[in-house]
Design an enzyme around this catalytic site. Structure first.
Site, PDB file in Angstrom:
ATOM      1  N   ASP A 263       0.932  -1.235   0.001  1.00 56.62           N
ATOM      2  CA  ASP A 263      -0.084   0.033  -0.110  1.00 56.62           C
ATOM      3  C   ASP A 263       0.883   1.030  -0.069  1.00 56.62           C
ATOM      4  OD1 ASP A 263      -2.148   1.704   0.051  1.00 56.62           O
ATOM      5  OD2 ASP A 263      -3.219   0.726   1.669  1.00 56.62           O
TER       6      ASP A 263
HETATM    7  C1  BGC Z   1      -4.884   3.375   0.315  1.00 53.97           C
HETATM    8  C2  BGC Z   1      -5.205   2.331  -0.792  1.00 53.97           C
HETATM    9  C3  BGC Z   1      -5.150   3.046  -2.236  1.00 53.97           C
HETATM   10  C4  BGC Z   1      -3.856   3.574  -2.309  1.00 53.97           C
HETATM   11  C5  BGC Z   1      -3.492   3.925  -3.816  1.00 53.97           C
HETATM   12  C6  BGC Z   1      -3.825   4.078   0.046  1.00 53.97           C
HETATM   13  O1  BGC Z   1      -3.698   5.121   0.839  1.00 53.97           O
HETATM   14  O2  BGC Z   1      -4.932   2.758   1.548  1.00 53.97           O
HETATM   15  O3  BGC Z   1      -6.690   1.638  -0.560  1.00 53.97           O
HETATM   16  O4  BGC Z   1      -5.500   2.042  -3.216  1.00 53.97           O
HETATM   17  O5  BGC Z   1      -3.938   4.356  -1.306  1.00 53.97           O
HETATM   18  O6  BGC Z   1      -4.325   5.405  -3.878  1.00 53.97           O
END
Ligand code: BGC
Ligand code: BGC
Length: 715
Positions: A263
């Site tokens: 993530d």
């Molecule tokens: C979130 C994810 C997301 C990623 C990309 C993160 O902060 O937890 O769910 O896909 O950002 O935007």
């Protein structure tokens, strides 16, 4: 040797490592601010940018085509860029938030919403969506519950499959209107303590396997191409560096061979988590755990080379990661056509086209859950309506993940209602989180001549979503005050709620004569709600997450355990039972709950046998009749309880459901099948097994109002 392995052989170590990095498009732009800004502070060099494996959040055919073109010109080996984005519940045509879609209990609708989101994003040049999010949730304080399908592992798994089918279709390589799916957040992100985002997760492996893992597994069984790690710890180790979770479980036990991405920034976050002293250690832990691509931080790019040269990281680990990245690029056909479906022409045809709007309207209407109705709804023509509230004329109805949706394209409630009736007055009454006496007075004046007040209340989209945790899950005081004041007028009040989580509805539900949970309904929200309020669509949504009586009960969920001192009607006055002194144990509104404009009656539940032998099937039947005067949808639910297990078992576990559409007076017989396999659970040895002995099976309209029948499993 395949094309991909041949390519790998030609790559330098640096080219390999940079393939494992994902950045936002601003890193690839050439303006000066960038060169002195993010590029500099992250230690990102020109060579990294020229060889970066993937970009996130570049959208729009014009931009993605230009980006890919420029990238390919610089790519020594002609390796295309993989483009990913968060297409969660729609790209330009925004569907209701996922928790709302879940309320439909309709897999075909869920799949269709994802297929449309895939098509709209594919034509803008997206290859992968960071969805579905299938984290099981039990705490409405957590802002991200709106991204989830709720608190039940079985239902979440059904939705996980439906969303993956919708995004990927059955021929990802051939069907350019689909995108690869990335299931997230692996694992158990939904169990953050206290509902505070990014907080610790701590649970037994048995609980993890029983409740939290099934939906991720279901997505992978459906062919989901990618997995994203979670921010949280799992048994004391951040998921992103958790070897047991990623290697032993995900790769070895489940056999997942697709791409695993961290993530956002989660590799670096191992430092504040306190399991890595610096970026080099964080990179080493992540790659050893099997993370193929690092999102938005540069620990791989800055440290993997030295780690390989120092003999701390084996080059084969890096090769494995690179192969997985290249394989996905190949599967998507990017080596043949790096632009895939990106097309400015097709964007014009596809984005927000009539067909997509119509689907958004249908799904939003079917996502609405009627929580109370004292014979006020449906509205009738000729009634004088006043529309009051901060959501009367608000475009903030798309939800926090609707990045590329446009609020000015959303049908506001005012517009939806006005298309059917001349509203006699409209007033805001208060702002979402503040208000004045003047606003209140204006609302009271507006409602003076009305027969019925439609009161649009809720949370702003910032009040839920990522980093949108709340400790108090009531509506803000300004809105509670507004409803109290309007109540004094003595007119029926229909409350329409716009929000991203189960709320504590005290102060609203008692005052309202009818209460419709519309969630964040998306682009067609106003039309869909009008369809429901006027009875063109009979509400058939059912909650997939309990609405607590008070935040003090949280976590409160239907599939809980009995305890050794369960509260019963007989012992309610005793002290030494498992209960609160100041509130009930039960949630205000249970899992599976929702009303209709018609009524349904259930006949007696009948079992084909009261002894299920291990190889046989038990048939559970019930006749359901629409006893009202309008057609309606009913979700017939089947639950099971294992009376004495090796470990304690939930009081109820959803094992099946059927959504019926019945005409007035019509009866349908529903038959569920139960096999021994459905009665298995993880024993202390972590094996899935069933126990011979007594079970109860329950059938009914929600997890609370059920008829029980006993049977025995004989082995
Ligand atoms: C979130 C994810 C997301 C990623 C990309 C993160 O902060 O937890 O769910 O896909 O950002 O935007
Ligand atoms: C309590 C014990 C106590 C016992 C005898 C139980 O209900 O849990 O702590 O010692 O009663 O009074």
């Amino acid at each position: 040797m395949t094309k991909i392995t041949a390519l790998l052989e030609q790559m330098t170590l640096e080219e390999k490592i940079f393939q494992l990095m994902q950045l936002t498009p601003n890193f690839l732009s050439e303006d000066d601010a960038n060169l002195t800004g993010p590029l500099a502070w992250m230690g990102v060099t020109e060579s990294m940018v020229n060889n970066v494996g993937s970009v996130l959040s570049a959208v729009g055919a014009k931009e993605t085509i230009a980006l890919q073109k420029k990238y390919m010109e610089n790519s020594r080996l002609g390796i295309p860029l993989l483009l990913m984005a968060d297409i969660i519940h729609g790209y330009r045509t925004i569907f209701p938030v996922t928790l709302a879609i879940a309320s439909t209990w309709d897999m075909e609708l869920a799949e269709r919403s994802a297929a449309i989101a895939a098509k709209e994003s594919a034509v803008t040049g997206i290859h992968v969506t960071f969805a579905p999010m299938v984290d099981l949730v039990r705490d409405p304080r957590w802002g991200r519950v709106m991204e989830s399908t709720g608190e039940d592992p079985f239902l979440n798994s059904e939705y996980a499959r439906a969303f993956v089918r919708g995004f990927q279709g059955d021929d990802l390589a051939g069907d350019m209107d689909r995108v690869a799916a990335c299931v997230k957040h692996f694992a158990a992100y939904g169990a953050a303590e206290g509902g505070r985002d990014y907080n610790t997760v701590n649970m037994s492996e048995r609980q993890l396997r029983e409740s939290y893992l099934p939906a991720y597994k279901a997505a992978l069984d459906e062919g989901c191409e990618m997995v994203m790690t979670a921010f949280n710890t799992v048994d004391g180790i951040p998921a992103t560096g958790n070897k047991w979770l990623m290697r032993n479980l995900l790769r070895d036990e489940w056999g997942f061979d697709g791409m695993l991405i961290s993530d956002w920034g989660a590799v670096s976050e191992m430092i504040p988590h306190g399991v890595a002293a610096d970026g080099a250690e964080a990179a080493q832990k992540a790659i050893e755990a099997g993370v193929d691509m690092e999102m938005m931080t540069s620990n791989y790019a800055n440290h993997l080379k030295e780690l390989v040269e120092a003999g701390k990281v084996d080059i084969t680990l890096i090769d494995e990661c690179v192969l997985r990245v290249l394989k996905l690029k190949d599967k998507l056909g990017l080596f043949e056509n790096p632009y895939r479906a990106a097309s400015e022409e097709r964007e014009k045809e596809v984005l927000l086209c009539d067909e997509h709007r119509a689907a958004a309207r249908e799904i939003a209407a079917k996502s609405c859950v009627l929580l109370k109705n004292e014979q006020v709804l449906p509205l009738r023509s000729g009634q004088k309506l006043a529309l009051i509230g901060p959501f009367a004329e608000s475009g903030d109805i798309l939800g926090p993940w609707s990045i590329w949706g446009k609020q000015d394209e959303a049908v506001q409630l005012h517009a939806g209602l006005s298309a059917r009736t001349d509203l006699i007055a409209t007033a805001k009454g208060c702002d979402i989180d503040s208000g004045s006496e003047e606003q209140l007075q204006e609302a009271i004046n507006a409602a003076a001549d009305a027969d019925i007040i439609v009161l649009a209340l809720g949370e702003s989209s910032e009040m839920s979503g990522e980093a949108g945790s709340r400790g108090d899950i009531r509506l803000p005081q300004s809105q509670l005050k507004l409803i109290q004041k309007l109540k004094l007028l003595g007119k029926p009040i229909v409350v329409v709620l716009f929000n991203g989580r189960p709320l504590d509805l005290h102060g609203v539900i008692e005052e309202a004569d009818a209460l419709l949970e519309a969630w964040f309904p998306g682009t067609e929200g106003g039309n869909a709600i009008a369809d429901v309020l006027f009875g063109d669509v009979n509400p058939s949504g059912r909650l997939t997450m309990s609405f607590p009586y008070s935040v003090g009960q949280v976590p409160v969920y239907y599939n809980n355990y009995n305890t050794g001192r369960p509260l019963t009607p007989q012992n309610a006055n005793e002290r030494y039972v498992s209960k609160y002194l100041d509130m009930p144990n039960a949630p205000l509104l249970p899992f599976g709950y929702g009303l209709s404009y018609t009524s349904f009656s259930y006949g007696e539940v009948s079992l084909s046998t009261d002894e299920l032998h291990a190889e046989d099937t038990l048939e559970v039947s019930v006749e359901v009749t629409n006893t009202g005067v309008v057609a309606g949808g009913e979700v017939v639910q089947l639950y099971v309880r294992d009376i004495a297990g090796e470990v304690v078992r939930p009081l109820k576990e959803l094992k099946g459901f059927r959504k019926l559409q019945l005409q007035p007076g019509e009866t349908e017989k529903v038959t569920f099948l139960i096999t021994e396999e459905q009665l298995r659970y993880y024993h202390t040895d972590l094996q899935l097994k069933s126990d011979a002995g007594e079970f109860h099976v329950f059938v009914g309209p929600n997890s609370r109002d059920l008829e029980a029948k006993p049977f025995r499993l004989v082995k």
